[in-house]
Design an enzyme around this catalytic site. Sequence first.
Site, short mmCIF file in Angstrom:
data_model
loop_
_atom_site.label_atom_id
_atom_site.label_comp_id
_atom_site.label_asym_id
_atom_site.label_seq_id
_atom_site.Cartn_x
_atom_site.Cartn_y
_atom_site.Cartn_z
N PHE A 132 -19.43 -4.18 10.80
CA PHE A 132 -20.01 -2.97 10.23
C PHE A 132 -20.74 -2.17 11.17
CE2 PHE A 132 -22.59 0.10 7.84
CZ PHE A 132 -21.36 0.55 6.96
N ASP A 217 -24.94 -5.65 18.02
CA ASP A 217 -25.67 -4.77 17.11
C ASP A 217 -26.54 -5.83 16.18
OD1 ASP A 217 -26.18 -3.60 14.55
OD2 ASP A 217 -24.17 -2.64 14.31
N LYS A 246 -33.01 -0.34 10.47
CA LYS A 246 -33.37 -1.20 9.33
C LYS A 246 -35.03 -1.42 9.39
CE LYS A 246 -29.09 -2.73 7.41
NZ LYS A 246 -28.88 -1.89 6.27
#
Length: 393
Positions: A132, A217, A246
């Site tokens: 993702f 990532d 995040k």
Amino acid sequence: MEWSDKHLMAFAKRYPVALVRGEGVRVWDSDGKEYLDFTGGIAVTALGHCHPKVVGTMREQAATLLHVSNYFHIPQQIQLAKLLADHSFADRVFFSNSGAEANETAIKLARKWAKEHGGSDRGDIITMRGGFHGRTLATVTATAQEKYHHGFEPLPGGFKYVAFNDLKALERAIDSHTAAVLVEPIQGEGGINVPDDGYLPGLRKLCDEAGILLMLDEIQTGMGRTGTLWAYEHSGVTPDVLTVAKALANGVPIGATLATDEVAQVLTPGTHGTTFGGNPFSTAVGITVLATLIQERLPERAAAMGRRLRERLLALQERHRGAVKEVRGRGLLLGIDLVPPVGDVVAACRERGLLVLTAGDNVLRLAPPLVVPEESVDRAAAIIGDALGALRA
Ligand SMILES: Cc1ncc(COP(=O)(O)O)c(C=O)c1O
């Protein structure tokens, strides 16, 4: 909630709860009900809700200077870039506002680097099935899960997918058009999928042999969540590019793309840009968050609390053999692969005052703040056990 149904685009299925206040690992809803927050705002609030240092920095920076633009030097942005470089493989940083944007920058960097180093037909990015990387058109295409693509075609070209944790498949896929590999060290949204120990070193070797970039990532795994500041530290190898977002400013929107000097130098003035990215506010908060993580050794704390939580979840697996298939993950990014529908377990936990996430097909995902106290870890595990027991009864 009636207005929500009427006026918001219904992109997410929302729980019938409005959260209005938070402190540490606890949040309260609009009826005053208290919950343990093991979602961490999807792995964002590493320091917990309303951490006094974060609140202090926000107050001070908001009252001093919120936003200027990247036509000027921004001392907080420079300091956060230096702090990130001092505590990673990287030399240089580009700041943006989200994980997807950080990955967009990584993709652009890789393509430009490959064209300058390997020829004009090198631009493909190889990503892993079940991964993702975001919801913008390029990052949703990088996300090798067709369910996220449906209806948004035509998708941008230049992406190729291979199975996760399969070095042979990657070796076969790399060709003269490949610019880079983009991969999560542990797949988060995809179901807390942890690859074999040799996977990252194997990726590094294949990328080096092919003269392509290894881009990690770490939007979900970074900032201490897996027990080290960056998940790549477990592997003994370093990437060429890394993306983080995040937890970097504990909830203030920010993204960052970190790179070595050699790769970063392809972004010359005018080739990329952002209005908000790296503004004094988000980067001031980022400094406070990263400095606190490092000073208070929160990655080590995540490792210790993660061990404690995992032990309790493994005990639950023993007790609920028919309900728990597997417990997996690292540090405070843990998943419970379930037999009963994960939605039922999430609802049963919520009724009992515990908020949890889902991932993959039927995985309950836990990503509490790294400051989570021992008693909250124990309480969360007890609630999950109670929920599983009640569903079986
Ligand atoms: C690994 C990973 N990459 C990218 C993203 C996208 O980040 P954002 O939602 O901030 O765009 C996410 C979000 O869940 C993620 O987990």
